[in-house]
Design a protein around this motif. Structure first.
Motif, mmCIF file in Angstrom:
data_model
loop_
_atom_site.group_PDB
_atom_site.id
_atom_site.type_symbol
_atom_site.label_atom_id
_atom_site.label_comp_id
_atom_site.label_asym_id
_atom_site.label_seq_id
_atom_site.Cartn_x
_atom_site.Cartn_y
_atom_site.Cartn_z
ATOM 1 N N LEU A 1 -51.300 85.760 -39.009
ATOM 2 C CA LEU A 1 -50.584 85.898 -37.637
ATOM 3 C C LEU A 1 -49.268 85.583 -37.832
ATOM 4 C CD1 LEU A 1 -50.548 86.191 -34.700
ATOM 5 C CD2 LEU A 1 -51.237 83.743 -34.501
ATOM 6 N N GLN A 2 -48.874 84.265 -38.262
ATOM 7 C CA GLN A 2 -47.500 84.231 -38.671
ATOM 8 C C GLN A 2 -46.590 85.441 -39.379
ATOM 9 O OE1 GLN A 2 -47.370 80.561 -40.480
ATOM 10 N NE2 GLN A 2 -47.745 79.337 -38.420
ATOM 11 N N ASN A 3 -47.266 85.959 -40.402
ATOM 12 C CA ASN A 3 -46.489 86.881 -40.933
ATOM 13 C C ASN A 3 -46.398 88.182 -39.969
ATOM 14 O OD1 ASN A 3 -46.425 85.696 -43.338
ATOM 15 N ND2 ASN A 3 -48.414 86.488 -44.232
ATOM 16 N N LYS A 4 -47.311 88.563 -39.172
ATOM 17 C CA LYS A 4 -47.341 89.505 -38.062
ATOM 18 C C LYS A 4 -46.142 89.177 -37.125
ATOM 19 C CE LYS A 4 -49.190 92.629 -38.695
ATOM 20 N NZ LYS A 4 -49.075 94.119 -39.185
ATOM 21 N N ILE A 5 -46.143 87.940 -36.723
ATOM 22 C CA ILE A 5 -45.013 87.689 -35.969
ATOM 23 C C ILE A 5 -43.748 87.666 -36.461
ATOM 24 C CG2 ILE A 5 -44.072 85.797 -34.544
ATOM 25 C CD1 ILE A 5 -46.888 84.573 -34.083
ATOM 26 N N LEU A 6 -43.546 87.132 -37.601
ATOM 27 C CA LEU A 6 -42.362 87.360 -38.495
ATOM 28 C C LEU A 6 -41.952 88.727 -38.629
ATOM 29 C CD1 LEU A 6 -40.126 85.900 -40.054
ATOM 30 C CD2 LEU A 6 -41.588 86.350 -42.114
ATOM 31 N N GLU A 7 -42.761 89.820 -38.893
ATOM 32 C CA GLU A 7 -42.654 91.264 -38.684
ATOM 33 C C GLU A 7 -41.625 91.462 -37.425
ATOM 34 O OE1 GLU A 7 -45.810 93.475 -40.183
ATOM 35 O OE2 GLU A 7 -45.134 95.349 -39.351
ATOM 36 N N ILE A 8 -42.461 91.142 -36.248
ATOM 37 C CA ILE A 8 -41.627 91.392 -35.159
ATOM 38 C C ILE A 8 -40.298 90.847 -35.034
ATOM 39 C CG2 ILE A 8 -41.908 91.331 -32.440
ATOM 40 C CD1 ILE A 8 -44.986 90.916 -32.902
ATOM 41 N N ALA A 9 -40.323 89.615 -35.427
ATOM 42 C CA ALA A 9 -38.772 88.817 -35.322
ATOM 43 C C ALA A 9 -37.706 89.622 -36.315
ATOM 44 C CB ALA A 9 -39.134 87.371 -35.728
ATOM 45 N N LEU A 10 -38.084 89.953 -37.364
ATOM 46 C CA LEU A 10 -37.265 90.623 -38.189
ATOM 47 C C LEU A 10 -36.957 92.192 -37.821
ATOM 48 C CD1 LEU A 10 -38.743 90.036 -41.858
ATOM 49 C CD2 LEU A 10 -36.657 88.573 -40.634
ATOM 50 N N TYR A 11 -37.656 92.934 -36.998
ATOM 51 C CA TYR A 11 -37.571 94.049 -36.400
ATOM 52 C C TYR A 11 -36.239 93.534 -35.074
ATOM 53 C CZ TYR A 11 -37.379 97.819 -33.279
ATOM 54 O OH TYR A 11 -36.802 99.073 -32.414
ATOM 55 N N PHE A 12 -36.708 92.412 -34.474
ATOM 56 C CA PHE A 12 -36.004 92.248 -33.308
ATOM 57 C C PHE A 12 -34.571 91.576 -33.989
ATOM 58 C CE2 PHE A 12 -34.198 88.262 -30.894
ATOM 59 C CZ PHE A 12 -33.862 89.354 -29.665
ATOM 60 N N ASP A 13 -34.542 90.936 -34.867
ATOM 61 C CA ASP A 13 -33.088 90.729 -35.488
ATOM 62 C C ASP A 13 -32.199 91.815 -35.910
ATOM 63 O OD1 ASP A 13 -31.378 88.100 -36.647
ATOM 64 O OD2 ASP A 13 -31.783 89.740 -38.357
ATOM 65 N N GLU A 14 -32.728 92.744 -36.541
ATOM 66 C CA GLU A 14 -32.094 93.858 -37.011
ATOM 67 C C GLU A 14 -31.688 94.582 -35.710
ATOM 68 O OE1 GLU A 14 -31.130 94.753 -39.882
ATOM 69 O OE2 GLU A 14 -30.263 96.518 -39.484
ATOM 70 N N PHE A 15 -32.381 94.794 -34.679
ATOM 71 C CA PHE A 15 -32.125 95.451 -33.597
ATOM 72 C C PHE A 15 -30.861 94.991 -32.849
ATOM 73 C CE2 PHE A 15 -32.467 96.428 -29.129
ATOM 74 C CZ PHE A 15 -32.883 97.824 -29.101
ATOM 75 N N CYS A 16 -30.914 93.301 -32.973
ATOM 76 C CA CYS A 16 -29.923 92.890 -32.303
ATOM 77 C C CYS A 16 -28.563 93.038 -33.135
ATOM 78 C CB CYS A 16 -30.440 91.178 -31.969
ATOM 79 S SG CYS A 16 -31.262 90.944 -30.791
ATOM 80 N N ARG A 17 -28.793 92.928 -34.363
ATOM 81 C CA ARG A 17 -27.465 93.107 -35.102
ATOM 82 C C ARG A 17 -26.851 94.607 -34.973
ATOM 83 N NH1 ARG A 17 -27.732 89.485 -40.373
ATOM 84 N NH2 ARG A 17 -29.330 88.260 -39.993
#
Length: 261
Positions: free
Chosen positions: A7-23
């Motif tokens: 589950l954490q790996n899937k959440i991390l996938e969302i978080a990394l997309y969000f981080d790139e989107f914000c950058r």
């Protein structure tokens, strides 16, 4: 028993997309609460944690919502925006399509229930504790009214009473106005008013935020408040001390999840 690391790996996938989107869109944000604690204490998720939270200033939050409506990769993600018929609370979720995360309060509702990260807005908070208390109370009444209007159930007697009172007596428009009453002022404090934190933990000095400080999180660099140690002490006290098993069990959100539905 399900492996929380999956589950954490899937959440991390969302978080990394969000981080790139914000950058890409010049949007500033910070890991908050348990996610900031995990970054500092564990260099990643708290081992038993099943969620991921960020906050951002009001201006960045509004910009994120505008950009996400136009540019989000909707084949993979779903923007569950605050204060809508589907999601009446006052923070936003970024969910992943074709996944499932069931929580007790929402498992019976018709809504997108994908695995998510939570995105909170920080509001300017008055330097007067009296006015700040009114802002905090208005946020709680606003949340209670929204939940009662959408037919949410609660096992807590106190919450049932609060929702019943809010449904009849509270003006949503007035409560929003009170929460945002300091937005044109340069106050010394900000607050994350729509989470579970109580008054003293939800409101903190603005200087804690500073410039985002990038720290290791599961082998990636993600931003925390510049003075994250002060922030964590404010929220958790001795934040390097591990909680009891009872506290760990209380912090788990999901009843069931799936990474492929």
């Amino acid at each position: 028993m399900q492996d929380i690391k999956v589950l954490q790996n899937k959440i991390l996938e969302i978080a990394l997309y969000f981080d790139e989107f914000c950058r890409q869109n010049d949007i500033e944000y910070y890991l908050m609460g348990g996610s900031a604690l995990g970054a500092v204490r564990h260099q990643g998720f708290i081992p038993w944690d099943d969620d991921f939270d960020v906050f951002m200033t009001y201006e960045n939050y509004q910009k994120f919502l505008r950009c996400a409506r136009e540019k989000l990769d909707t084949n993979r993600f779903y923007l569950q925006e605050e204060n809508t018929k589907e999601w009446p609370l006052f923070y936003t979720k970024l969910r992943m399509n074709n996944t499932l995360f069931l929580e007790p309060d929402t498992k019976d509702r018709k809504m997108h229930k994908g695995i998510f990260i939570d995105i909170f807005c920080l509001y300017n908070i008055s330097d007067s504790n009296f006015v700040a208390g009114i802002q905090f109370l208005a946020a709680k009444m606003l949340a209670a009214k929204s939940l009662s209007q959408r037919g949410y159930a609660s096992a807590s007697f106190g919450k049932k009473i609060l929702m019943a009172i809010a449904r009849v007596f509270v003006s949503k428009k007035l409560m929003i106005k009170i929460v945002k009453s300091q937005m044109k002022k340069q106050t010394n404090r900000v607050g994350q008013l729509f989470g579970k934190a109580k008054f003293k933990r939800a409101i903190f000095p603005r200087y804690y935020l500073g410039k985002p400080r990038y720290v290791l999180f599961e082998n990636h660099y993600l931003p925390v408040p510049e003075y994250v140690e002060d922030y964590l002490t404010h929220v958790f006290g001795d934040y390097m001390k591990l909680p009891s098993q009872e506290e760990i069990e209380k912090s788990i959100h999901s009843q069931q999840w799936s990474i492929d539905v």
